[in-house]
Design a protein around this motif. Structure first.
Motif: not given
Length: 62
Positions: A23-38, A40-47
């Protein structure tokens, strides 16, 4: 006798991470706000983006 379409003969189930990468290669971002790789500020921005685009909070808050 069971008939199976040849269209699905070579299909395989893909895992969630592979789907997200494709999806990302096609320009679509799918991410969970609870993804541990992000962070705290990145999760908040996604939310915040998700809430602005789609309304109400869903899932756990970071």
């Amino acid at each position: 006798m069971t008939m199976i379409s040849k269209i699905y003969g070579h299909a395989r189930q893909r895992d969630g991470e592979e789907l997200k990468r494709d999806g990302w290669k096609a320009g679509i971002l799918a991410v969970s706000v609870s993804d541990h790789r992000l962070s705290r500020s990145e999760r908040e921005a996604i939310r915040e983006i998700g809430e602005r685009l789609y309304g109400g909070a869903h899932g756990p808050r970071p």
